[in-house]
Design a protein around this motif. Structure first.
Motif, mmCIF file in Angstrom:
data_model
loop_
_atom_site.group_PDB
_atom_site.id
_atom_site.type_symbol
_atom_site.label_atom_id
_atom_site.label_comp_id
_atom_site.label_asym_id
_atom_site.label_seq_id
_atom_site.Cartn_x
_atom_site.Cartn_y
_atom_site.Cartn_z
ATOM 1 N N ILE A 199 -12.673 -0.348 -40.414
ATOM 2 C CA ILE A 199 -12.894 0.686 -39.398
ATOM 3 C C ILE A 199 -11.789 1.730 -39.432
ATOM 4 C CG2 ILE A 199 -13.065 1.131 -36.920
ATOM 5 C CD1 ILE A 199 -15.525 -0.193 -38.133
ATOM 6 N N LEU A 200 -10.541 1.256 -39.483
ATOM 7 C CA LEU A 200 -9.388 2.157 -39.421
ATOM 8 C C LEU A 200 -9.439 3.232 -40.503
ATOM 9 C CD1 LEU A 200 -6.461 2.569 -38.087
ATOM 10 C CD2 LEU A 200 -5.638 1.452 -40.166
ATOM 11 N N ILE A 201 -9.689 2.818 -41.728
ATOM 12 C CA ILE A 201 -9.547 3.743 -42.853
ATOM 13 C C ILE A 201 -10.654 4.801 -42.876
ATOM 14 C CG2 ILE A 201 -10.913 2.545 -44.622
ATOM 15 C CD1 ILE A 201 -7.322 4.010 -44.952
ATOM 16 N N ARG A 202 -11.690 4.622 -42.066
ATOM 17 C CA ARG A 202 -12.781 5.607 -42.007
ATOM 18 C C ARG A 202 -12.615 6.606 -40.855
ATOM 19 N NH1 ARG A 202 -14.359 1.181 -44.422
ATOM 20 N NH2 ARG A 202 -16.007 1.166 -45.995
ATOM 21 N N LEU A 203 -11.576 6.416 -40.077
ATOM 22 C CA LEU A 203 -11.338 7.300 -38.942
ATOM 23 C C LEU A 203 -10.590 8.557 -39.383
ATOM 24 C CD1 LEU A 203 -10.178 4.620 -36.335
ATOM 25 C CD2 LEU A 203 -12.402 5.774 -36.415
ATOM 26 N N PRO A 204 -10.598 9.603 -38.550
ATOM 27 C CA PRO A 204 -9.784 10.794 -38.848
ATOM 28 C C PRO A 204 -8.296 10.411 -38.906
ATOM 29 C CG PRO A 204 -11.394 11.282 -37.139
ATOM 30 C CD PRO A 204 -11.449 9.801 -37.353
ATOM 31 N N ASN A 205 -7.541 11.112 -39.715
ATOM 32 C CA ASN A 205 -6.131 10.773 -39.904
ATOM 33 C C ASN A 205 -5.331 10.771 -38.602
ATOM 34 O OD1 ASN A 205 -6.791 10.612 -42.562
ATOM 35 N ND2 ASN A 205 -5.447 12.255 -43.253
ATOM 36 N N SER A 206 -5.643 11.711 -37.720
ATOM 37 C CA SER A 206 -4.901 11.783 -36.457
ATOM 38 C C SER A 206 -5.121 10.532 -35.618
ATOM 39 C CB SER A 206 -5.331 13.028 -35.665
ATOM 40 O OG SER A 206 -6.728 13.004 -35.411
ATOM 41 N N VAL A 207 -6.330 9.989 -35.654
ATOM 42 C CA VAL A 207 -6.644 8.766 -34.901
ATOM 43 C C VAL A 207 -5.959 7.568 -35.554
ATOM 44 C CG1 VAL A 207 -8.489 7.256 -34.084
ATOM 45 C CG2 VAL A 207 -8.846 9.733 -34.155
ATOM 46 N N ILE A 208 -5.963 7.548 -36.882
ATOM 47 C CA ILE A 208 -5.287 6.463 -37.609
ATOM 48 C C ILE A 208 -3.814 6.410 -37.230
ATOM 49 C CG2 ILE A 208 -4.534 5.672 -39.895
ATOM 50 C CD1 ILE A 208 -7.144 6.734 -41.027
ATOM 51 N N LEU A 209 -3.176 7.571 -37.189
ATOM 52 C CA LEU A 209 -1.754 7.622 -36.856
ATOM 53 C C LEU A 209 -1.486 7.106 -35.446
ATOM 54 C CD1 LEU A 209 -0.896 11.079 -38.439
ATOM 55 C CD2 LEU A 209 0.012 8.878 -39.174
ATOM 56 N N SER A 210 -2.350 7.437 -34.508
ATOM 57 C CA SER A 210 -2.177 6.983 -33.129
ATOM 58 C C SER A 210 -2.331 5.468 -33.022
ATOM 59 C CB SER A 210 -3.202 7.668 -32.214
ATOM 60 O OG SER A 210 -3.011 9.062 -32.195
ATOM 61 N N ILE A 211 -3.326 4.927 -33.718
ATOM 62 C CA ILE A 211 -3.558 3.483 -33.689
ATOM 63 C C ILE A 211 -2.383 2.737 -34.329
ATOM 64 C CG2 ILE A 211 -5.011 1.630 -34.622
ATOM 65 C CD1 ILE A 211 -7.401 3.506 -34.293
ATOM 66 N N CYS A 212 -1.896 3.257 -35.450
ATOM 67 C CA CYS A 212 -0.764 2.624 -36.132
ATOM 68 C C CYS A 212 0.481 2.619 -35.248
ATOM 69 C CB CYS A 212 -0.468 3.339 -37.445
ATOM 70 S SG CYS A 212 -1.715 3.076 -38.720
#
Length: 339
Positions: free
Chosen positions: A303-316
């Motif tokens: 799921i994570l890797i298919r999200l927009p980069n900005s969302v990935i950064l927030s989750i990380c």
């Protein structure tokens, strides 16, 4: 007359840690060794500290900084011993380390000898005991544990072992790896070529664990390692080699995105720029879907890797904050129990 064991110790900016290591090696009960210290372009006082030791068995190799694999390789190229031992310059060994390993090798005609290890994390010692029983090792089972990344069961490291040089000669150090997992690239291949593997009883190596951040460069090295191992073992007839090393890539990627601290926004941005499509490809592969790793990890990465980069950064960022708190709580609990 060539020594029985060549001990290879890489050193880069270790300061007083290299003194601790060398003292433990010099004072071994087994004396027939050469001690090859590779100064990998240190910019601190490491070289001066090494030169203080007045022991005819010490050989100093000076080279430009090139990373741990190149330092090990430089030491190996001048080694004259019948057997090879690799020791990290910030670790130490108990006084009977070489005596125990050599006895296991010579009395059992083994060309690869293993031992357990003592892990030291935040000043707390614990024994990492392999699932392997002492005695002659079942090579097929040992390889299966290594290739399936069961690192809680076996130590896939260069430093708790003794190698017959004729065996070690069959495997070259990976020159394109700079920072991470160079030993994991060669140990499975060495084990594959070994005619007889022997496990001694006891833990004689002190490995100092440090929490090191997983970075883009280390992730890159991990991909190189897994591609190298996949190609090698596929050629050797291991039909599931790609599945096996897909599992390890998954393990490292999960650690990188969700656990490794501190949070480095720019590093993750670089990873996404260079490897997002590759990681997506891995998570879509049949190998990724087939292997038996925790389902929640597969789900979260997919799921994570298919999200927009900005969302990935927030989750990380959020996940790594929680991981940092968990590590703090764990250490506090351990220290409370110890006291």
């Amino acid at each position: 007359m060539k020594p029985k064991i060549s001990v290879i110790i890489p050193c880069y900016n270790l300061g007083e840690k290299i003194e601790r290591c060398l003292n433990s090696v010099i004072n071994q009960s087994f004396k027939d060794i050469e001690i090859i210290v590779v100064n990998d372009g240190s910019t601190d006082n490491s070289l001066q500290l090494i030169q203080k030791f007045k022991d005819d068995r010490i050989v100093i190799v000076n080279k430009e900084n090139g990373g741990l694999p190149s330092a090990r390789k430089a030491g190996y190229e001048v080694a004259k011993g019948e057997y090879i031992s690799h020791i990290d310059g910030d670790d130490e060994v108990l006084p009977n380390f070489f005596e125990s390993l050599y006895k296991g090798a010579s009395e059992n005609n083994a060309d690869l000898v293993l031992s357990d290890a003592i892990f030291i994390r935040d000043g707390i010692e614990s024994i990492h005991k392999d699932s392997l029983q002492s005695g002659v090792v079942d090579k097929k089972k040992y390889l299966d544990d290594i290739l399936n990344a069961r690192y809680d069961r076996v130590l896939n490291s260069v430093w708790n072992k003794l190698y017959k040089k004729t065996l070690h000669d069959k495997v070259k150090f990976p020159v394109d790896i700079k920072f991470y997992a160079e030993d994991r690239c060669i140990i499975p291949k060495i084990a594959f070529f070994a005619e007889k593997i022997y496990k001694i009883d006891g833990a004689f190596y002190k490995y100092y664990l440090e929490r090191k951040q997983m970075t883009f460069l280390k992730l890159k090295d991990n991909f190189i390692v897994n591609e190298s191992l996949t190609n090698f073992f596929t050629k050797q007839g291991f039909n599931d080699a790609k599945t096996i090393f897909c599992k390890d890539s998954m393990r490292v990627m999960f650690h990188y995105f969700f656990i490794s601290t501190p949070f480095d926004k720019n590093d993750i941005k670089q990873t996404l720029k260079e490897y997002k499509s590759k990681i997506c490809e891995i998570t879509k592969s049949s190998e990724f879907k087939d292997y038996s790793l925790e389902k929640y990890k597969k789900f979260m990465l997919s799921i994570l890797i298919r999200l927009p980069n900005s969302v990935i950064l927030s989750i990380c960022a959020m996940s790594k904050t929680l991981a940092k708190f968990a590590i703090f709580a764990r250490n506090l609990l351990l220290r409370t129990k110890k006291s």
